[in-house]
Design an enzyme around this catalytic site. Structure first.
Site, PDB file in Angstrom:
ATOM      1  N   ASP A 359       0.876  -1.170   0.000  1.00 47.66           N
ATOM      2  CA  ASP A 359       0.000   0.000   0.000  1.00 47.66           C
ATOM      3  C   ASP A 359       0.916   1.223   0.000  1.00 47.66           C
ATOM      4  O   ASP A 359       2.111   1.135   0.287  1.00 47.66           O
ATOM      5  CB  ASP A 359      -0.938  -0.021   1.218  1.00 47.66           C
ATOM      6  CG  ASP A 359      -2.144   0.910   1.012  1.00 47.66           C
ATOM      7  OD1 ASP A 359      -2.074   1.815   0.138  1.00 47.66           O
ATOM      8  OD2 ASP A 359      -3.152   0.756   1.726  1.00 47.66           O
TER       9      ASP A 359
HETATM   10  C1  BGC Z   1      -5.074   3.230   0.276  1.00 48.56           C
HETATM   11  C2  BGC Z   1      -5.123   2.271  -0.887  1.00 48.56           C
HETATM   12  C3  BGC Z   1      -5.005   3.047  -2.178  1.00 48.56           C
HETATM   13  C4  BGC Z   1      -3.703   3.836  -2.151  1.00 48.56           C
HETATM   14  C5  BGC Z   1      -3.438   4.634  -3.415  1.00 48.56           C
HETATM   15  C6  BGC Z   1      -3.870   4.153   0.215  1.00 48.56           C
HETATM   16  O1  BGC Z   1      -3.985   5.145   1.161  1.00 48.56           O
HETATM   17  O2  BGC Z   1      -5.059   2.505   1.489  1.00 48.56           O
HETATM   18  O3  BGC Z   1      -6.318   1.538  -0.850  1.00 48.56           O
HETATM   19  O4  BGC Z   1      -5.077   2.187  -3.265  1.00 48.56           O
HETATM   20  O5  BGC Z   1      -3.740   4.733  -1.051  1.00 48.56           O
HETATM   21  O6  BGC Z   1      -4.283   5.718  -3.510  1.00 48.56           O
END
Ligand code: BGC
Length: 873
Positions: A359
């Site tokens: 993530d």
């Molecule tokens: C989230 C993810 C997301 C990523 C990119 C993170 O803060 O937990 O689900 O895909 O950001 O935006």
């Protein structure tokens, strides 16, 4: 007889082993605790205490390793790093220095090395690997690492490119319900809304349409679908992005969406692996005192862990090319460097052939995350980049590991067929500000409208209030009936940026999606009021409204009905403050105090309690209208006027009051354990498999509206339950053979000689029983669809014994049957696979098909069980 004796001897040996290891561990732990109490300043006795601590710690690790090597689950119950020892240690270290995390190690068993993927799952994976290996074998270390990290670029995530080998940068974009933050892209219903349709076909079509939009925008990797969180915590801030609080329902959704998305040649990313069940302290520093402190640790037993893994199995089985590891810790180890989860479960038990992407900024270490099985860091180089090359050169990370990371990335890209030169160029940009943006909406509005209606759940309807029959005069109330009149705070997020949306219980305007990275940015929004205006025009009727007052005046007593629109908001970054709010509840009560036909419509990002007004005699109909996406008003009017007969079902339990959810109501503070350390918050998943309806069933709590509940404008009768046994693939027979258990097909465990392929052991997906029944539209007036649900009661391990760990009933099948005309009947057929009937056996480390009597219930909800039967294995 010989077999029996061997079993007894082995059992005794195993018990002796457990006793021995437990005694050793107890001694080591108490020694360790004593050492922790010694001063640690240098030089002097503290120095030796530190040395001794290391030695004892290593011994504990060694015992745990031996234990794991012989596959004994009891390892995790050994006191190797118990919270009691940890609290003693860490609470003493708060004088400006970070406390030591050493005592916390060992709770998540080590699993090394990372399996090298080779494409054995299928011929398609195999050719993707041949091609990928041919490419990676020509690459320098720098080129290999280029594929394992992010760079600045037009997308939310961008990998490096290797021009000489014609490998383009790969583009990653959010989120589960459509391309977020871009112009001319659709806002699909959120995951929770899709789940409420209980329609596997709609789930597939959703995936296909979302996938087509990603492809059209030249996005290689879609950051969805999501089954983590699963919805363990009622107030969880991101539950709405996922597919309901039951692993089976979420699993079907994950599988079908992945199939659809990848059917368009886009790589789907199943996220967040694993146990990211709350937003509070979801990552390092967030919500921590002074911004310093570890992420919450989801401490979960080996069996319950498999429940959270379950929906990911479906995603993998359907071919998902990517998995995103999350921010949190699991059994004390950050999930992006948790070797048990990544190397052990994902890449070994589930045979994952694709790549694990972290993530965004979730990486917490370089060497550890590489060796634990992470393959790519986003959005920049994190602890890798040049340092990863250095780690390979000095032997901390094997060169084979780096090769495997890059090969996995390329294999997923080739598996999706994105190398054939036809993949559209990247057509996204941060903020969506592209000259001449690519319009990818196609005719998806129709599907969005259809899903919007199919996922709307009717929970109350008395006096034939709905459907509306050519009403002439409707009054519309509430802030949720119209689009927000002020601009969005953040062009990337309809729901509001994190900067403004923390602490919101409601959204001031009609709610069609939640907030955060899973939000959508609709090209337009058909509000309920707008759709009602168009519809009333047809009957030459009239509308009156008040979207602002808390207590609208009683001006129009001659209206046919009063429609009250309220909502409940949720967003990434914070959990929900409450499951209801007083302003909205009072608004409903104020109107119901004088309007005898009050129809309440709730748009909600998850559970919304209704008890303050649900039994009010003037509240005559209630629709839980979820998060329907851009066609919101149209979908709703289809239901209100009966053009679509509601068949949506709740994908979670609505309780009578917040406290009915018990410890599953609030996110954990991480400090529930006595002596807990604010630096190391932890949350013990003591309920095991009992979340949502299983919790209510186990504790005998009567919900307001149970999981699976939803009304229709007609009624359905159920009959003719038939249970067939499947004796060979595709061959079913009527009666259960008494000797079933003796056949290989029904062996207790999957065949150990069959290799695992992506998604898990192939035997787990074999159909063992087929259940059929008939449903008839018995209502006489309206055509309609019925969501028929199948629940299974798995027998205890020992015949007649008690098994408190296994839920009384678990969803293991559903079918949306119809449309059926009045008097017409249809069939619901359910295929029960080995996995559906098995229980994860923590000692054997395998899914076990228990012997005994299985109970089957078929009905209209988890508590409205109409037919029942049994079969024996
Ligand atoms: C989230 C993810 C997301 C990523 C990119 C993170 O803060 O937990 O689900 O895909 O950001 O935006």
């Amino acid at each position: 007889m010989v077999d029996y004796l061997t079993k007894v001897i082995l059992e005794n040996l195993r018990n002796a082993f457990i006793q021995l290891t437990t005694t050793i561990m107890n001694h080591l732990s108490s020694l360790y605790e004593q050492l922790l109490r010694l001063p640690t300043s240098l030089p002097g006795p503290g120095y030796f205490a530190n040395q001794a601590k290391e030695v004892v710690f290593s011994m504990k690790g060694a015992v745990a390793l031996i234990c794991t090597a012989v596959s004994l689950q009891s390892c995790s119950s050994l006191p190797s790093s118990s919270s009691s020892s940890s609290s003693t240690s860490s609470s003493q270290h708060h004088d400006g220095q970070h406390p030591s995390e050493l005592p916390y190690y060992g709770l998540s068993p080590p699993f090394y090395p990372t399996p090298v993927a080779n494409g054995t799952s299928s011929s398609r994976w195999s050719s993707a690997y041949q091609h990928a290996l041919a490419l990676t074998s020509q690459m320098t270390l720098l080129e290999l690492q280029n594929l394992t990290r992010g760079f600045p670029g037009p997308c939310v995530g961008n990998t490096g490119s290797i021009d000489r080998l014609s490998i383009p940068p790969l583009c990653f974009y959010d989120g589960p319900s459509g391309v977020r933050g871009q112009e001319f892209a659709s806002a699909f219903p959120a995951g929770i809304h899709l789940a409420a349709t209980w329609d596997a076909d709609l789930m597939y079509r959703y995936g296909r349409a979302v996938g087509a939009e990603y492809r059209g925008k030249g996005v290689n990797i879609a950051l969805g679908p999501l089954a983590g969180p699963l919805g363990r915590v009622a107030k969880g801030g991101r539950n709405w992005e996922g597919l309901g609080s039951d692993p089976y329902l979420a699993g079907v959704g994950m599988g079908r969406i992945v199939e659809g998305v990848q059917g368009e040649g886009v790589i789907a990313t199943a996220k967040h692996f694993l146990l990211n069940e709350q937003e509070y302290r979801r990552r390092w520093g967030q919500d921590a005192p002074d911004g310093e402190g570890h992420a919450i640790s989801a401490n979960v037993g080996d069996r319950a862990l498999r429940e959270y893994v379950w929906p990911f199995m479906d995603a993998l089985r359907a071919g998902a090319g990517a998995v995103m590891c999350g921010y949190n810790r699991a059994n004390h180890s950050y999930v992006c460097q948790n070797s048990k989860l990544l190397n052990g479960i994902l890449k070994t038990e589930l045979g994952f052939e694709g790549f694990v992407v972290t993530d965004w900024d979730a990486q917490m270490s370089g060497v550890a995350s590489a060796n634990a099985g992470a393959d790519m860091v986003m959005p920049r180089d994190g602890f890798w980049g040049e340092k990863l090359i250095e780690a390979v050169k000095n032997g901390s990370v094997a060169e084979e590991r780096l090769n495997d990371m890059a090969t996995r990335v390329l294999a997923a890209w080739l598996y999706a067929g994105q190398d054939d030169g036809t993949y559209p160029p990247v057509g996204v940009a941060p903020g969506g500000e592209l000259p001449g943006p690519v319009d990818v909406q196609a005719d998806h509005a129709d599907l969005i409208r259809e899903i919007g209606a199919a996922g709307t759940v009717l929970v109350k309807n008395i006096n034939g209030t709905l459907p509306l029959t050519r009403p002439k005069f409707l009054c519309v109330y509430g802030y949720d009936a119209i689009v927000k009149s002020t601009p969005w705070e953040n062009p990337d997020r309809y729901g509001g940026g994190y900067d403004v949306n923390r602490g919101w219980t409601t959204f001031n305007g009609t709610l069609i999606t939640g907030g955060g990275s899973g939000s959508s940015t609709p090209p337009y929004v058909v509000s309920p009021f707008e759709a009602l205006s168009h519809r009333i025009r047809k009957d030459r009727g009239m509308l009156r409204w008040d979207f602002h007052s808390a207590n609208p005046s009683q001006q129009y007593l001659n209206a046919d009905a009063c429609l009250v629109f309220i909502n409940a908001y949720a967003s990434e970054m914070s959990d929900r403050p409450a499951l209801s709010d007083t302003f909205s509840d009072d608004l409903v009560l104020n109107i119901a105090s004088w309007c005898s036909q009050t129809i309440v419509i709730v748009h909600s990002a998850g559970i919304r309690l209704v008890d303050p007004w649900i039994s009010h005699p003037n509240v005559t109909a209630v629709l839980m209208a979820g998060l329907p996406g851009q066609e919101s008003g149209n979908s709703l009017v289809d239901i209100l006027y009966g053009d679509v007969n509601p068949s949506g079902r709740l994908p979670y339990t609505i309780a009578k009051k917040e406290s009915d959810y018990g410890h599953l109501l609030n996110p954990s503070t991480g400090q529930e354990e006595e002596g807990g350390d604010p630096f190391f918050p932890e949350d013990n998943f003591v309920e095991g498999l009992h979340i949502d309806y299983r919790f209510f069933d186990r504790h005998g709590i009567a919900p307001r509206f149970e999981f699976g509940f939803g009304l229709s404008y007609t009624t359905f009768s159920y009959s003719d339950l038939q249970i067939y046994v499947s004796i060979a693939p595709g061959v079913v027979q009527e009666t259960t053979m008494p000797s079933l258990a003796a056949t290989t097909r029904f062996a207790e465990f999957p065949d150990p000689d069959t290799p695992v392929i992506q998604g898990g052991h192939p035997d787990l997906w074999e159909t063992l029983f087929v259940v059929r029944c008939r449903v008839e539209n018995s209502g006489g007036k309206y055509e309609g669809r019925e969501v028929v649900q199948l629940y299974v009661g798995i027998p205890a391990l020992n015949e007649g014994g008690e098994d408190k760990e296994t839920p009384v009933r678990q969803l293991r099948g559903f079918k949306r049957v119809g449309p059926l005309a009045p008097g017409e009947d249809g069939e619901a057929e359910f295929e029960l696979t080995r996995r559906d009937l098995s229980v994860w056996d923590v000692e054997m480390q395998q899914w076990r098909l228990r012997r005994g009597k299985y109970k089957i219930w078929v009905g209209a909800s988890s508590r409205d069980l109409r037919l029942s039967g049994t079969f024996d294995i």
